[in-house]
Design a protein around this motif. Structure first.
Motif, PDB file in Angstrom:
ATOM      1  N   SER A   2       0.819  -1.207   0.000  1.00  0.00           N
ATOM      2  CA  SER A   2       0.000   0.000   0.000  1.00  0.00           C
ATOM      3  C   SER A   2       0.846   1.247   0.000  1.00  0.00           C
ATOM      4  O   SER A   2       2.030   1.236   0.309  1.00  0.00           O
ATOM      5  CB  SER A   2      -0.907  -0.001   1.249  1.00  0.00           C
ATOM      6  N   GLU A   3       0.176   2.405  -0.316  1.00  0.00           N
ATOM      7  CA  GLU A   3       0.888   3.673  -0.236  1.00  0.00           C
ATOM      8  C   GLU A   3       1.323   3.951   1.190  1.00  0.00           C
ATOM      9  O   GLU A   3       2.354   4.548   1.448  1.00  0.00           O
ATOM     10  CB  GLU A   3      -0.031   4.813  -0.729  1.00  0.00           C
ATOM     11  N   LEU A   4       0.517   3.475   2.168  1.00  0.00           N
ATOM     12  CA  LEU A   4       0.886   3.652   3.569  1.00  0.00           C
ATOM     13  C   LEU A   4       2.183   2.934   3.882  1.00  0.00           C
ATOM     14  O   LEU A   4       3.090   3.471   4.512  1.00  0.00           O
ATOM     15  CB  LEU A   4      -0.248   3.109   4.469  1.00  0.00           C
ATOM     16  N   ALA A   5       2.310   1.716   3.391  1.00  0.00           N
ATOM     17  CA  ALA A   5       3.520   0.946   3.661  1.00  0.00           C
ATOM     18  C   ALA A   5       4.727   1.543   2.996  1.00  0.00           C
ATOM     19  O   ALA A   5       5.833   1.453   3.483  1.00  0.00           O
ATOM     20  CB  ALA A   5       3.325  -0.499   3.185  1.00  0.00           C
ATOM     21  N   SER A   6       4.533   2.164   1.846  1.00  0.00           N
ATOM     22  CA  SER A   6       5.667   2.745   1.149  1.00  0.00           C
ATOM     23  C   SER A   6       6.198   3.975   1.833  1.00  0.00           C
ATOM     24  O   SER A   6       7.296   4.426   1.566  1.00  0.00           O
ATOM     25  CB  SER A   6       5.281   3.101  -0.294  1.00  0.00           C
ATOM     26  N   GLY A   7       5.415   4.553   2.741  1.00  0.00           N
ATOM     27  CA  GLY A   7       5.857   5.758   3.434  1.00  0.00           C
ATOM     28  C   GLY A   7       5.805   6.969   2.565  1.00  0.00           C
ATOM     29  O   GLY A   7       6.407   7.982   2.858  1.00  0.00           O
ATOM     30  N   SER A   8       5.088   6.949   1.453  1.00  0.00           N
ATOM     31  CA  SER A   8       5.056   8.090   0.550  1.00  0.00           C
ATOM     32  C   SER A   8       4.348   9.252   1.194  1.00  0.00           C
ATOM     33  O   SER A   8       3.283   9.114   1.766  1.00  0.00           O
ATOM     34  CB  SER A   8       4.343   7.699  -0.756  1.00  0.00           C
ATOM     35  N   SER A   9       4.960  10.431   1.127  1.00  0.00           N
ATOM     36  CA  SER A   9       4.361  11.618   1.715  1.00  0.00           C
ATOM     37  C   SER A   9       3.476  12.346   0.732  1.00  0.00           C
ATOM     38  O   SER A   9       2.651  13.146   1.130  1.00  0.00           O
ATOM     39  CB  SER A   9       5.463  12.567   2.211  1.00  0.00           C
ATOM     40  N   ALA A  10       3.603  12.099  -0.572  1.00  0.00           N
ATOM     41  CA  ALA A  10       2.817  12.810  -1.561  1.00  0.00           C
ATOM     42  C   ALA A  10       2.565  11.913  -2.760  1.00  0.00           C
ATOM     43  O   ALA A  10       3.115  12.110  -3.826  1.00  0.00           O
ATOM     44  CB  ALA A  10       3.526  14.098  -1.984  1.00  0.00           C
ATOM     45  N   PRO A  11       1.675  10.892  -2.602  1.00  0.00           N
ATOM     46  CA  PRO A  11       1.498   9.928  -3.685  1.00  0.00           C
ATOM     47  C   PRO A  11       0.967  10.541  -4.963  1.00  0.00           C
ATOM     48  O   PRO A  11       1.227  10.028  -6.040  1.00  0.00           O
ATOM     49  CB  PRO A  11       0.509   8.919  -3.083  1.00  0.00           C
ATOM     50  N   MET A  12       0.214  11.630  -4.867  1.00  0.00           N
ATOM     51  CA  MET A  12      -0.376  12.213  -6.072  1.00  0.00           C
ATOM     52  C   MET A  12       0.672  12.885  -6.951  1.00  0.00           C
ATOM     53  O   MET A  12       0.474  13.037  -8.148  1.00  0.00           O
ATOM     54  CB  MET A  12      -1.455  13.225  -5.670  1.00  0.00           C
ATOM     55  N   THR A  13       1.795  13.309  -6.363  1.00  0.00           N
ATOM     56  CA  THR A  13       2.828  13.983  -7.149  1.00  0.00           C
ATOM     57  C   THR A  13       4.059  13.096  -7.317  1.00  0.00           C
ATOM     58  O   THR A  13       5.131  13.589  -7.644  1.00  0.00           O
ATOM     59  CB  THR A  13       3.232  15.303  -6.472  1.00  0.00           C
ATOM     60  N   ALA A  14       3.901  11.799  -7.050  1.00  0.00           N
ATOM     61  CA  ALA A  14       5.050  10.891  -7.108  1.00  0.00           C
ATOM     62  C   ALA A  14       5.625  10.862  -8.511  1.00  0.00           C
ATOM     63  O   ALA A  14       4.904  10.774  -9.500  1.00  0.00           O
ATOM     64  CB  ALA A  14       4.644   9.497  -6.663  1.00  0.00           C
ATOM     65  N   VAL A  15       6.952  10.933  -8.579  1.00  0.00           N
ATOM     66  CA  VAL A  15       7.642  10.881  -9.862  1.00  0.00           C
ATOM     67  C   VAL A  15       8.247   9.507 -10.112  1.00  0.00           C
ATOM     68  O   VAL A  15       8.509   9.132 -11.249  1.00  0.00           O
ATOM     69  CB  VAL A  15       8.725  11.980  -9.929  1.00  0.00           C
ATOM     70  N   LEU A  16       8.439   8.747  -9.021  1.00  0.00           N
ATOM     71  CA  LEU A  16       9.035   7.412  -9.142  1.00  0.00           C
ATOM     72  C   LEU A  16       8.195   6.419  -8.347  1.00  0.00           C
ATOM     73  O   LEU A  16       7.908   6.635  -7.164  1.00  0.00           O
ATOM     74  CB  LEU A  16      10.474   7.427  -8.611  1.00  0.00           C
ATOM     75  N   HIS A  17       7.781   5.334  -8.997  1.00  0.00           N
ATOM     76  CA  HIS A  17       7.027   4.255  -8.354  1.00  0.00           C
ATOM     77  C   HIS A  17       7.837   2.965  -8.493  1.00  0.00           C
ATOM     78  O   HIS A  17       8.101   2.522  -9.600  1.00  0.00           O
ATOM     79  CB  HIS A  17       5.675   4.044  -9.037  1.00  0.00           C
ATOM     80  N   VAL A  18       8.200   2.371  -7.370  1.00  0.00           N
ATOM     81  CA  VAL A  18       8.839   1.057  -7.368  1.00  0.00           C
ATOM     82  C   VAL A  18       7.882   0.102  -6.662  1.00  0.00           C
ATOM     83  O   VAL A  18       7.490   0.347  -5.521  1.00  0.00           O
ATOM     84  CB  VAL A  18      10.202   1.091  -6.645  1.00  0.00           C
ATOM     85  N   ASP A  19       7.505  -0.977  -7.338  1.00  0.00           N
ATOM     86  CA  ASP A  19       6.493  -1.881  -6.800  1.00  0.00           C
ATOM     87  C   ASP A  19       6.956  -3.334  -6.932  1.00  0.00           C
ATOM     88  O   ASP A  19       7.153  -3.848  -8.045  1.00  0.00           O
ATOM     89  CB  ASP A  19       5.166  -1.686  -7.540  1.00  0.00           C
ATOM     90  N   GLY A  20       7.143  -3.983  -5.792  1.00  0.00           N
ATOM     91  CA  GLY A  20       7.491  -5.401  -5.771  1.00  0.00           C
ATOM     92  C   GLY A  20       8.773  -5.731  -6.504  1.00  0.00           C
ATOM     93  O   GLY A  20       8.875  -6.785  -7.148  1.00  0.00           O
TER      94      GLY A  20
END
Length: 635
Positions: A2-20
């Protein structure tokens, strides 16, 4: 995840997504299920010991994994219409150097030694179309080199990498990385090999560069104080997994995973009862981590169910913690302390009646050493370089003498002269009343027996073709001693298992190789041990182990220690006396506490002010403050 687990502070403006993200070979899993996001302009730190998977994660994101190593999962970059994992090389080549760039730890390995610096910077802009022709590119190069505060940028643009200092080469790498205005900058240990003052300047340049471009920063390091100074958010990696993440202040003041607590305890240079706290054991070989919790074989609070439970539990507010938390950071630090002494070491009893001070073991008087650079013209003489300018000091038997200074200060020259590996231009060096300076090798046999050196890079000083037992026994050749018994004694003294003697240097970790170097140096029973930057490239937990080991060995064998470093906090912990070198001159000399806590010379004050600390960073001390030499007390 989840976004919560990723610790992202601003998911809507994220420039980099690393998943699994997974990285491994056909047989080994090296990185497992790594997921996080980074927002535009956000600064995120990735910390952990060597072998934790930090660099592999970055290389997988850049599509630069070595042959035989593959990646799975997903890496998405804003503005790039395809997944970076599994993308063909032509597509990745268009991304690298433009949308996402990387600053490596060792610039000499990343720069082309046969190309001028300016041409290498221009090449990046021409390849990605940032500049249309070489004329415009040359002008842009000069402007870019000036922006990273390189002196005389027009002249340095025509220089080759080997003609620049380490700090200047790293500035060139930053210029290359920022040339095309990337949206993400990956910095992999960019300041590990730099002096503290140069490190402060490089950190300030990186932060200024990403701020001006609104770029996201992923800063990879094992130095927790640097992360606290540079980053807003931190991820802690161990065993190829992220075991804790969250805001820097939260993670560093209230760590929830015992591994994070152990790293913080090992970073505390104040120590407990004169000793540094360490994490028990060592990092397993890559891909050989235990099932369940990857930290359980080193955790003081591990239980049977840690072998079958997931590696972590998700916490409210982001980040991770283990299933059996150790407790408060203070109790965690105490729980993670190793045995106070390695096996077989006995601390000498104190309380011996005071006796009149004997003659110094080593005396240095008005020592000068002048070198001559190669001639650049037939009309002019070779320019002289004054490496040492009238240095004088004494070292008493049993003293722990620290030598501090930046690259170019004269430390290495002084060590070579003390070891009889070079001759002074003028001045004298005496060892136990015997002259050392300028003597032929046949008259220095006594010095070879009595003074041994431990170097910064053990891999550079250990023969990779020799077994460890032969490396340690080599100084005993021609002596009437039982080499087998001596090697066994020394390997035990430095905390290595008996079977270590049958293996080769490449089969050990960096900290273990440094232990081998120490064992070899102690083989001929010297009275003086010179340690030349022995922990500068080591992780904080391994650094603590080696520093504790040196303290034990100095006590056990009644050694005189000469400890060379550019890190004043390390020297303050190890030594009772500190000498500060600057441009070949001894500018300050005195008791460690006095020199480190109340320095008198402006240069020493600048060295002290440039050292990053977690406490100072959390109190608001910035990289700019470090670069300017703003004292921590003023923040």
């Amino acid at each position: 995840m989840s976004e919560l687990a990723s610790g992202s502070s601003a998911p809507m403006t994220a420039v980099l997504h690393v998943d699994g993200l997974d990285v491994g070979t056909a047989d080994l899993r090296l990185v497992s299920d790594v997921s996080f996001t980074i927002a535009a302009g956000e600064r995120v730190g990735l910390i952990g010991e060597s072998g934790s998977g930090k660099s592999l994660t970055a290389l997988a994101m850049m599509g630069l994994l070595p042959d035989g190593v593959h990646a799975g999962g997903s890496v998405r970059l804003a503005g790039v219409g395809h997944d970076l994992v599994g993308a063909p090389e032509p597509r990745m080549a268009a991304v690298r150097g433009a949308a996402m760039t990387m600053v490596f730890q060792e610039p000499m390995s990343a720069l082309n030694p046969s190309m001028r610096v300016g041409d290498q910077v221009a090449e990046v802009m021409l390849l990605h179309g940032t500049q249309r022709d070489r004329s415009n590119a040359r002008a842009a190069v000069v402007k870019l080199l000036d922006s990273v505060h390189l002196p005389e940028p027009e002249r340095l643009a025509r220089a080759y990498p080997h003609q620049l200092s380490g700090g200047q080469r790293q500035r060139v790498m930053i210029a290359i990385a920022l040339a095309n205005g990337p949206s993400v900058l990956l910095a992999d240990e960019p300041t590990t090999a730099l002096d503290v003052t140069v490190q402060a300047q490089v950190l300030d340049l990186i932060l200024t560069g990403v701020a001006e471009r609104g770029a996201a920063l992923l800063f990879i390091t094992h130095d927790l104080a640097v992360v606290a100074t540079v980053c807003e958010r931190v991820m802690v990696m161990y065993g190829g997994r992220i075991v804790e993440s969250g805001p820097v202040e939260e993670v560093f003041t209230n760590p929830r995973h015992p591994y994070t607590q152990g790293l913080l305890a090992a970073s505390d240079m104040t120590g407990t009862d004169g000793r540094l706290r360490t994490i028990p054991g060592s990092v397993p070989a890559a891909g050989r981590f235990p099932d369940g919790c990857v930290f359980r074989n080193r955790c003081p609070n591990a239980a049977d169910d840690c072998a079958v439970l997931p590696p972590w539990t998700e916490q409210d507010g982001g980040g991770y913690a283990c299933h059996h938390p150790v407790g408060s950071p203070e109790s965690a630090g105490e729980a993670l302390v190793q045995e106070r002494h390695v096996p077989v070491l006995q601390v000498q009893e104190r309380g011996v009646p005071e006796l009149p001070a004997p003659e110094p073991l080593i005396q240095v008087r008005d020592l000068r050493r002048t070198y001559h650079r190669p001639r650049t013209s037939l009309r002019h003489a070779a320019p002289p370089v004054q490496a040492l300018r009238g240095v004088s000091f004494d070292i008493a038997e049993g003293q722990r003498f620290g030598l501090v200074g930046e690259s170019g200060s004269g430390k290495s020259t002084l060590i070579r002269l003390l070891a009889g590996l070079d001759s002074p231009t003028s001045g004298t060096i005496t060892f136990d009343g015997r002259d050392v300076g300028g003597q032929p090798e046949r008259r220095l046999r006594f010095l070879r027996d009595q003074l041994q050196v431990v170097f910064q890079d053990p891999m550079g000083s250990l023969d990779p073709r020799m077994r460890v037992r032969d490396i340690v026994a080599e100084p005993l050749a021609g002596r009437a001693v039982d080499a087998t018994a001596r090697v066994r004694e020394l390997l035990e003294a430095v905390g290595l298992p008996p079977d270590a003697g049958d293996r080769y240097p490449h089969q050990f970790s960096g900290g273990q190789r440094q232990r081998i170097s120490i064992a070899r140096a102690l083989a001929p029973r010297p009275s003086v041990l010179v340690a030349d930057e022995p922990v500068s490239a080591l992780d904080v937990s391994v650094r603590a182990q080696i520093l504790n080991l040196l303290a034990d060995l100095v006590e056990r064998f009644r050694l005189t220690l000469v400890f060379v470093s550019h890190d004043l906090s390390v020297v303050r912990h190890v030594c009772d006396t500190i000498a500060v070198l600057h441009r070949g001159e001894l500018v300050e000399l005195g008791p460690s506490a006095q020199v480190a806590d109340a320095p008198e010379h402006p240069y020493t004050r600048r060295l002290v002010a440039a050292v990053p600390t977690i406490r100072g960073a959390l109190a608001g001390r910035t990289a700019s403050d470090l670069a300017r030499g703003t004292p921590e007390e003023s923040k």
